[in-house]
Design a protein around this motif. Structure first.
Motif: not given
Ligand SMILES: C[S@@+](CC[C@H](N)C(=O)[O-])C[C@H]1O[C@@H](n2cnc3c(N)ncnc32)[C@H](O)[C@@H]1O
Length: 340
Positions: A150, A203, A226, A247
């Motif tokens: 990412m 993350g 979260d 999602w």
């Molecule tokens: C597809 S990645 C995108 C990361 C970043 N925004 C990028 O584009 O490089 C999705 C991100 O959402 C975070 N994530 C997933 N579920 C989460 C939650 N319930 N609360 C906070 N962050 C969450 C993941 O850890 C991950 O870093």
């Protein structure tokens, strides 16, 4: 050759070319790409250094030559410009992406595409009994590769963001910002701004190091939480890159509503996402492969402009504009929304 024969050739090539990422995965995971980064070498020397079978390694390298990542310099193999991108620490590196998507085990969810098409549900949960991010949280090695994949994409987007006419000021939240590559880039280009990086523990695992390396650690808060439950308040801009596409509408809506609840009337929300064109002649195979990857991994989806507008409106947000980003090879856009 008639049309049917030409089309047959196209489909057959598509099938055989689908194995190329596996060969690239071997070049990376066997350490061949990194060895070649030290300079041109003979196949015997590479085999000795990597503990591989020289005649078979030769065959792998021959394929690598045919797809333009390696070239032959007399008897010696060397990396091409494309091949250098298989190494770590180079601008534009795709090393982690290859490790992730070239790995047969990682493609397991695609093997259950039929399940997802029949049910609309994520194949990952069907196969492993847990969601994608829950699995990553208990597999740190895979999480590191995912986060870096990412981050590699985000570094490419940073340059495109700099070219936009946005005056970043105040505090910028990167919601689900992972290791913070995007936020670090925005803060580095805007010394007057401060940041808030928000993600889960898994993350955020490389966040400290990544923000420190970019020289912006002192201007950025790191907050673990979260985003389905709450998003920190007090920020002027809320940036979500590749969050909404993870999602379905219900879950994406929960995240956006949490953002909306924390936003003041003059705060802005920015999404960085692919926007699926309505016109079928403009369909992009890469974008639509990523759309199905979101389906099998997380029951997520890529959306059209009107789908984004509708989703945001249901969360008390109004889509103001969609600006395509000049991100090489990736048709991403910046979507700006304000409280409705
Ligand atoms: C597809 S990645 C995108 C990361 C970043 N925004 C990028 O584009 O490089 C999705 C991100 O959402 C975070 N994530 C997933 N579920 C989460 C939650 N319930 N609360 C906070 N962050 C969450 C993941 O850890 C991950 O870093």
């Amino acid at each position: 050759m008639d049309d049917a024969e030409r089309e047959r050739d196209r489909l057959v090539s598509m099938v055989w070319n689908s194995y190329v990422p596996h060969a690239l995965h071997s070049l990376v995971s066997l350490g061949i790409a990194e060895l070649l980064a030290n300079g041109a070498a003979s196949v015997e020397r590479l085999a000795e250094q990597s503990g591989t079978h020289a005649p078979s390694l030769y065959r792998l390298l021959r394929l690598a030559v045919s797809v333009g990542v390696v070239r032959l310099d007399g008897e010696l193999f060397a990396l091409t410009t494309a091949g250098e991108l298989l190494c770590s620490g180079v601008p534009g590196s795709v090393r982690n992406m290859i490790l992730r998507y070239g790995n047969a085990a990682e493609r397991g969810s695609w093997g259950e595409l039929n399940y997802s098409v029949r049910t609309g549900q994520d194949a990952v949960r069907h196969i492993f009994g847990e969601g994608f991010f829950e699995l990553l949280s208990t597999h740190p090695e895979q999480a590191a590769i995912f986060n870096e994949t990412m981050a590699e994409v985000s570094r490419g987007v940073v340059q495109a963001m700099r070219e936009l006419d946005i005056a970043w000021h105040g505090r910028i939240a990167d919601v689900g910002g992972g290791s913070g590559a995007l936020l670090a880039g925005v803060l580095a280009a805007n010394p007057q701004a401060s940041g808030l990086l928000y993600d889960t523990e898994s993350g955020l695992r490389d966040a400290e190091a990544s923000l420190a390396a970019a020289g912006v650690r002192d201007r950025c808060k790191i907050v673990c939480g979260d985003f389905f439950e709450s998003v920190p308040g007090g920020c002027d801009a809320y940036l979500l890159k590749h969050i909404v596409h993870d999602w379905d509408d219900e879950r994406a809506g929960m995240v956006l509503k949490c953002c909306r609840e924390s936003m003041t009337a003059d705060a802005r929300l920015y999404l960085i996402e692919s926007v699926v064109p309505d016109d079928p002649t403009a369909f992009d195979a890469g974008m639509l492969v990523r759309d199905l990857t979101m389906l099998v991994n997380l029951a997520g989806r890529e959306r059209t402009r009107s789908e984004f507008a509708q989703l945001l409106a249901g969360c008390g947000l109004q889509l103001m504009e969609v600006v395509p980003l000049a991100s090489p090879g990736r048709p991403y856009s910046l979507l700006t929304a304000i409280p409705a």
